[in-house]
Design a protein around this motif. Structure first.
Motif, short mmCIF file in Angstrom:
data_model
loop_
_atom_site.label_atom_id
_atom_site.label_comp_id
_atom_site.label_asym_id
_atom_site.label_seq_id
_atom_site.Cartn_x
_atom_site.Cartn_y
_atom_site.Cartn_z
N GLY A 64 -27.06 -5.13 79.98
CA GLY A 64 -26.76 -3.75 80.40
C GLY A 64 -27.22 -3.41 81.81
O GLY A 64 -26.86 -2.36 82.34
N THR A 65 -28.01 -4.27 82.44
CA THR A 65 -28.55 -3.91 83.76
C THR A 65 -28.11 -4.85 84.88
O THR A 65 -28.53 -4.70 86.02
CB THR A 65 -30.09 -3.90 83.72
N LEU A 66 -27.26 -5.82 84.56
CA LEU A 66 -26.85 -6.78 85.60
C LEU A 66 -26.15 -6.05 86.75
O LEU A 66 -25.39 -5.12 86.52
CB LEU A 66 -25.89 -7.83 85.01
N PHE A 67 -26.40 -6.47 87.95
CA PHE A 67 -25.87 -5.86 89.17
C PHE A 67 -26.33 -4.41 89.30
O PHE A 67 -25.66 -3.59 89.93
CB PHE A 67 -24.34 -5.95 89.23
N GLY A 68 -27.47 -4.11 88.68
CA GLY A 68 -28.05 -2.78 88.83
C GLY A 68 -27.23 -1.67 88.20
O GLY A 68 -27.40 -0.50 88.51
N GLN A 69 -26.32 -2.04 87.30
CA GLN A 69 -25.53 -0.99 86.65
C GLN A 69 -26.26 -0.48 85.42
O GLN A 69 -26.93 -1.24 84.74
CB GLN A 69 -24.21 -1.57 86.16
N SER A 70 -26.08 0.78 85.13
CA SER A 70 -26.69 1.29 83.91
C SER A 70 -25.77 0.94 82.74
O SER A 70 -24.59 0.64 82.93
CB SER A 70 -26.86 2.80 84.01
N GLY A 118 -14.00 -10.36 94.30
CA GLY A 118 -13.72 -9.02 94.82
C GLY A 118 -14.66 -8.02 94.14
O GLY A 118 -15.24 -8.32 93.09
N ILE A 119 -14.80 -6.84 94.73
CA ILE A 119 -15.72 -5.85 94.13
C ILE A 119 -15.28 -5.42 92.73
O ILE A 119 -16.10 -4.95 91.95
CB ILE A 119 -15.88 -4.58 95.01
N ASP A 120 -14.01 -5.62 92.42
CA ASP A 120 -13.55 -5.26 91.06
C ASP A 120 -14.18 -6.16 89.99
O ASP A 120 -14.11 -5.84 88.81
CB ASP A 120 -12.01 -5.37 90.99
N HIS A 121 -14.80 -7.25 90.40
CA HIS A 121 -15.43 -8.14 89.42
C HIS A 121 -16.87 -7.77 89.10
O HIS A 121 -17.50 -8.37 88.23
CB HIS A 121 -15.39 -9.58 89.93
N ILE A 122 -17.40 -6.78 89.82
CA ILE A 122 -18.81 -6.42 89.60
C ILE A 122 -19.06 -5.79 88.22
O ILE A 122 -20.02 -6.14 87.56
CB ILE A 122 -19.35 -5.52 90.75
N PRO A 123 -18.19 -4.91 87.74
CA PRO A 123 -18.54 -4.27 86.45
C PRO A 123 -18.37 -5.15 85.20
O PRO A 123 -19.15 -4.99 84.27
CB PRO A 123 -17.57 -3.08 86.37
N VAL A 124 -17.39 -6.03 85.18
CA VAL A 124 -17.13 -6.74 83.91
C VAL A 124 -17.16 -8.27 84.05
O VAL A 124 -17.97 -8.94 83.40
CB VAL A 124 -15.75 -6.32 83.32
N HIS A 125 -16.30 -8.79 84.89
CA HIS A 125 -16.11 -10.24 84.91
C HIS A 125 -17.40 -11.00 85.28
O HIS A 125 -17.77 -11.96 84.61
CB HIS A 125 -14.98 -10.58 85.88
N HIS A 126 -18.06 -10.57 86.32
CA HIS A 126 -19.24 -11.32 86.75
C HIS A 126 -20.47 -11.15 85.85
O HIS A 126 -21.16 -12.13 85.58
CB HIS A 126 -19.52 -11.06 88.24
N PRO A 127 -20.74 -9.93 85.33
CA PRO A 127 -21.82 -9.86 84.34
C PRO A 127 -21.51 -10.76 83.13
O PRO A 127 -22.41 -11.41 82.59
CB PRO A 127 -21.83 -8.40 83.91
N ASN A 128 -20.25 -10.82 82.74
CA ASN A 128 -19.89 -11.67 81.60
C ASN A 128 -20.12 -13.15 81.92
O ASN A 128 -20.62 -13.90 81.09
CB ASN A 128 -18.43 -11.44 81.19
#
Ligand code: AMP
Ligand code: ZN
Length: 471
Positions: free
Chosen positions: A162-168, A242-252
């Motif tokens: 839940g906290t990867l890339f500093g996201q809540s 791309g920045i679109d990968h920050i919320p889902v693809h890369h944390p996964n």
């Protein structure tokens, strides 16, 4: 040393590879169901520049890039149809034909932008055993669970998810909101699919393979982990997207890789900002979707597009307009014309200390720009300062060619080479030193040697000049 922004730590950090001089770099590739466009061009030019900068710094880069030809659904969070199946239905072709056609189109487009081909290009469909082996490990370790419709990764088992890339976690919940509806047996909305079974909505899915969980196909995220680790090892230096990968693809990718190996997956995460068109998102419905061919059809050299990309920092959004492209096309023409003019200057001035220092200074400032988190606008500014400087033409030429190894603008485009060989300039340098020491007999001896090799040396107030003898 390269200073590089790491999205994971949200800091600019000094980059050093794990095993110098080798650098392992993985780049998320295209989902090959549609034409590559100038937005892709921006993203992959950014990766190309990073790779060229690393090479200039003396590293040996192994650049791995995947081709997503299965398993990427319309939403990154596993919702909707498989993009490839959708593309095939639209084109009235098989998924394999569609994948081959758009893979070729993608690499042809990237070639036109002078983007170096990756060291390894790997297709998801060629690496099914690697993916099933990884999923098996995750199931065995209790990080994944089997259900009637799919095998899912259990995000609650991976403490940091839940906290990867500093996201809540709430941001992540938003990112995966569609996931709630995806699978009826999903335990947590953020759980993501590792293996889709050929049941329900996927009962007639064309691409499918046998697996320990039955007939089906891999999810999109697992392919990148499996192929990156296959070619670069369990921990490697740089991963881009791309920045679109920050919320889902890369944390996964991180969660499933680290859960499987117990080791850190990637040391540096690099994310590129988007290209907008007329200040809006590029889309077919808005009529602002452009391919590299569209750019060529309007009479532009694709490398003026590459130049255009470099006018903004890779982490800042860039807005495309035809007027802006016209501007960079003119700048590129001017640079090439300048290079062609100075190439025909075949003389070579033996430089004073002051001039040598100046050359050194320009080169240093170019290197400072590119190693300052890939500051290409600044690198272009230094290039223009060089053009306008009073550094003698042949030395300018050498520096411009040197810079072009990173810029990739094909500045020699209009040229044929008439160069004074290094052997001759070394002799002339030696002669100049002897002259300064007033050892004129020995200096004359060297002049003779130079002449025998077909060159002339003239003494001028700025130093001596070497020219090819015109016969
Ligand atoms: P895709 O296969 O279309 O999902 O995209 C492949 C890569 O291109 C991803 O890393 C995206 O982030 C990137 N990309 C897609 N559209 C753009 C755009 N307009 N500007 C910059 N990068 C983009
Ligand atoms: Zn990926």
């Amino acid at each position: 040393m390269l200073q590089l922004y790491n999205t994971f730590t949200k800091k600019v950090e000094a980059f050093t590879p794990m095993s110098p001089p080798n650098v392992g770099m993985y780049t998320c590739g295209m989902t090959v169901y549609d034409y590559a466009h100038i937005g892709h061009g921006r993203k992959y030019t950014g990766d190309d520049i990073l790779r060229r900068v690393l090479t200039r710094l003396g590293y040996t880069v192994t650049h791995v890039q995947n081709v997503t030809d299965v398993g990427h659904l319309v939403s990154d969070a596993d919702e909707g149809e498989d993009k490839l199946e959708k593309g095939a239905a639209k084109a009235g072709k098989t998924v394999w034909e569609v994948a081959n056609f758009f893979t070729k189109h993608f690499y042809d487009s990237m070639d036109k932008l002078n983007i170096l081909r990756p060291s390894i290009i790997c297709k998801a469909t060629d690496h099914i055993p690697e993916q099933t082996a990884l999923i098996k490990k995750l199931v065995e370790k209790g990080y994944a669970y089997d259900t009637p419709e799919a095998v899912y990764f259990d995000v609650t088992k991976f403490a940091d998810y839940g906290t990867l890339f500093g996201q809540s976690l709430s941001e992540k919940k938003t990112a995966v909101r569609e996931g709630v509806r995806t699978g009826q047996h999903k335990r947590h909305p953020a759980d993501f699919t590792l293996w889709f079974k050929r049941v329900g909505r996927f009962v007639s899915h064309t691409m499918h393979w046998d697996s320990p969980w039955g007939d089906g196909f891999p999810g999109w995220h697992i392919e990148c982990s499996a192929m990156a680790m296959r070619y670069l090892g369990e921990t490697f230096d740089i991963h881009t997207g791309g920045i679109d990968h920050i919320p889902v693809h890369h944390p996964n990718e991180i969660a499933q890789s680290e859960a499987a190996t117990g080791k850190p997956f990637v040391r540096f995460w690099v994310h590129h900002a988007f290209l907008k068109v007329d200040a809006r998102k590029m889309s077919k419905s808005l009529g602002n979707f452009h391919t590299i061919e569209d750019v060529e059809k309007r009479g532009f050299d694709p490398l003026s597009l590459r130049y255009f990309y470099m006018t903004a920092h890779y982490r800042k959004p860039l807005n495309f307009t035809w007027e802006a492209l016209e501007g960079t096309q003119n700048s590129l023409k001017e640079l090439r014309l300048f290079v062609s003019r100075i190439t025909s200057d075949v003389s070579r001035t033996i430089l004073t200390q002051e001039k040598l220092k100046k050359i050194d200074d320009v080169r240093k400032r170019f290197d400072e720009a590119i190693t300052d988190d890939l500051n290409m606008p600044q690198a272009l500014a230094v290039t223009w300062e060089l053009v306008k400087s009073n550094i003698p033409s042949p030395d300018k030429y050498d520096l411009l060619m040197d810079f072009d190894e990173v810029l990739g603008l094909d500045l020699r485009f209009m040229n044929y080479e008439v160069r004074i060989p290094e052997e001759i300039t070394n002799l002339a340098q030696k002669r100049e030193m002897l002259r300064q020491q007033k050892k004129f007999d020995q200096a004359d001896e060297i002049r003779k040697q130079i002449e025998e090799k077909g060159y002339l040396v003239e003494d001028a107030s700025t130093g001596s000049i070497v020219k090819k003898k015109i016969s």
